[in-house]
Structure formats: C-alpha cells, structure tokens
Design a protein around this motif. Structure first.
Motif, short mmCIF file in Angstrom:
data_model
loop_
_atom_site.label_atom_id
_atom_site.label_comp_id
_atom_site.label_asym_id
_atom_site.label_seq_id
_atom_site.Cartn_x
_atom_site.Cartn_y
_atom_site.Cartn_z
N GLU A 289 0.82 -1.22 0.00
CA GLU A 289 0.00 0.00 0.00
C GLU A 289 0.85 1.27 0.00
OE1 GLU A 289 -2.93 -0.11 3.08
OE2 GLU A 289 -3.72 -2.06 2.48
N GLN A 290 1.99 1.20 -0.72
CA GLN A 290 2.88 2.36 -0.78
C GLN A 290 2.47 3.35 -1.86
OE1 GLN A 290 6.43 -0.61 -0.55
NE2 GLN A 290 7.30 1.38 -0.06
N TYR A 291 1.70 2.88 -2.84
CA TYR A 291 1.25 3.74 -3.92
C TYR A 291 -0.26 3.59 -4.10
CZ TYR A 291 5.97 5.02 -5.16
OH TYR A 291 7.24 5.54 -5.12
N ASP A 292 -0.87 4.64 -4.62
CA ASP A 292 -2.32 4.64 -4.80
C ASP A 292 -2.73 3.87 -6.05
OD1 ASP A 292 -2.70 6.51 -2.61
OD2 ASP A 292 -1.86 8.03 -3.95
N LEU A 293 -1.87 3.89 -7.06
CA LEU A 293 -2.25 3.35 -8.36
C LEU A 293 -1.02 2.79 -9.05
CD1 LEU A 293 -4.55 3.18 -10.58
CD2 LEU A 293 -3.61 5.33 -11.46
N GLY A 294 -1.21 1.69 -9.76
CA GLY A 294 -0.13 1.12 -10.55
C GLY A 294 -0.57 0.90 -11.99
#
Length: 297
Positions: free
Chosen positions: A141-146
């Motif tokens: 959960e380090q980034y909102d979107l990949g």
C-alpha cells in the motif's frame, strides 16, 4: 473550557471594527447575538475583553495578548475549509502513481499535463519500475495506483485489464511500408527486437507466429517497448509492440502497420484492495482510461 469558533470570530470582528453593529454586519448576524457571544466568552475566560473609549470599543490588554493567536487559528480554519472544498471538487490532493518505465516518458506525461492544468492544488509522485516492483508496492500500500502488465491477480490488489492493439514497427524505407497489414509470415528472415522471454507478451507473440510456422529470429531482447522503438529507429530490426508506444515515435524514424494475428498488449490498472482511493484519484483513473480508448483492441 471549550471556546467556540463563532466567539473567536466575534472577538476579531469587534477588535477590527471597534463597533458591535459593524461587527454584526460583517458576520451576518444581529448585534445582540454578537453581544451575547462576547459576554459568554468573557465569562469563560474570566476577564473583560473590551473597554469603550470615545465611543469606540478597544480590546483590553489581556484581549490584545490573545488576538494574534486567535487570528492564526481562524486563518488555519479558513485554510482547512478551502482545502476541504478543493478536495470535494477534486482540485486538491496528492497522487502516488507507479508505472512501467515506458509510460513515465511517453503516454503518462500528456495525461498528467491535461489533468493538472485545471487542478493547481494537486501534486503527483511518479515512480517507474518493473512489474514485479509495482506489485510489491501495491501489496504494501505504498502507492495509490499502478500501471503495469502481465498482472496475474492477487486478493490484496484490485485490477482492471485493458487490451491494447499491437502493431509491427519498422524503420523508414523498410519494405513493410508498402503493406497495409504485416502478417506473421512476413517476419521470416527479419531480425526481431522483442520483449523479455519470460514476459506474458513475448509468450503470446511466440505462440502466434509459431502457429503459422514462423520462427523468431531474435536480435535484441528488451524490457520496454520504448527501447524497441529506439532500436528500430536506428535500423536494427523490426518489432511488434503496443500501438500506444509506437504512436509516440511517429515521424521519429519509425513507421508501423497493423499486425496479424492480433496480439493484445494486456495493460493492467491496479490499486491496493484495502486502501480506498481518494476522489481525485478516482477522477484521474477515469481520465487515464479515456486516454486509452483510441488504442483499445
């Protein structure tokens, strides 16, 4: 002792205007309401707030000592209110996007430019890396979107797959320029620049052309479609890649034609399952999907 914001606003308004009546007009309430607010505040804090001099209300020394802090509190509350409105209207926030390296330099900058133009309060972090790393960031959960490919599913990650058209790219002056469509059988004896052998796209490409009796004459193995474009532009060979990436190299020494059989480039938009997206992130995802519409298979 719990002070109310309206009491602080009344104190500031009277201190600035020197009049209960004018303060009431500025606050949009009645003069008796202002008087009651100040009377209650004075009782709560235990000292007189104003004294009248020549018909003008002036703050007492004790009140003057409070005014700078009260001003900062009210300004901060105004800021929070404005920020809340901007968040509601999708005009503020921070996006953290992990993507394939090619996207960071090709398609994504145009999408972000259009998105941020009308959202001056939005900031963005972009982190390009390989699919395995993007997956790791989503799980943590380090980034909102990949934005990735080759995604095979995971219960902690929500995903949406978009199939994009692929094309055959070739250098200027190549014989493929006279064709409307490049077919698998046309690749016989062509030097091929292709994605990594362990990638899902390579496996789909290999199966498609081998089923038509064509062997891959491998020249260069690369990770990114944009790298294939650079090599093709230098006349090293041909490649089959996403039309989206090929479009970025139009008029840059690379030409392309539709490729048959049709092989989709399966792009995946992923995000952590247990991390709710912000309103501004949802709006960005909608814009990103729309930007891919012309390239969908």
């Amino acid at each position: 002792m719990r002070l109310r914001m309206r009491q602080l606003e009344a104190l500031m308004a009277v201190a600035e205007t020197g009049s209960m009546t004018r303060a009431a007009e500025d606050l949009g309430i009645s003069q008796p309401a202002v008087s009651r607010l100040l009377s209650d505040l004075s009782t709560q804090i235990g000292f007189q707030l104003f004294q009248r001099r020549d018909g003008v209300l002036t703050p007492t020394q004790e009140a003057r000592f409070l005014l700078p802090d009260i001003q900062r509190v009210l300004e901060r509350l105004d800021h929070i209110g404005e920020l809340s409105r901007n968040l509601t209207e999708r005009k503020a926030g921070h996006l953290k996007v992990a993507c394939l390296p090619g996207f960071a330099t090709s398609h994504l900058p145009d999408v972000l430019s259009a998105f941020l133009e009308e959202r001056p309060g939005v900031t963005v972090t972009i982190e390009p890396d390989r699919p395995e790393r993007i997956m790791e960031w989503m799980l943590n959960e380090q980034y909102d979107l990949g934005i990735t490919d080759g995604f095979e599913g995971h219960p902690a990650v929500q995903s949406e797959t978009i199939d994009l058209r692929t094309v055959c790219i070739f250098p200027e002056g190549h014989r493929f320029a006279d064709m409307k469509v490049v077919r698998a059988t046309d690749l016989v004896e062509e030097k091929i620049i292709h994605t990594r052998r362990d990638s899902p796209f390579y496996r789909a490409f290999q199966e498609a052309i081998q089923s038509r009796g064509v062997a891959i004459n491998s020249l260069v193995e690369i990770r990114q479609f944009t790298a294939a474009c650079e090599l093709v532009s230098r006349g090293l060979g041909v490649s089959v890649i996403s039309e989206l990436d090929a479009e970025g190299y139009r008029n840059r020494g690379v030409r392309f034609r539709p490729f048959e059989p049709r092989i989709p480039h399966r792009l995946a938009i992923v995000r952590p399952t247990h991390k709710d997206p912000s309103l501004v992130m949802m709006e960005f995802m909608d814009m990103f999907r729309e930007s891919l519409a012309r390239y969908r298979l």
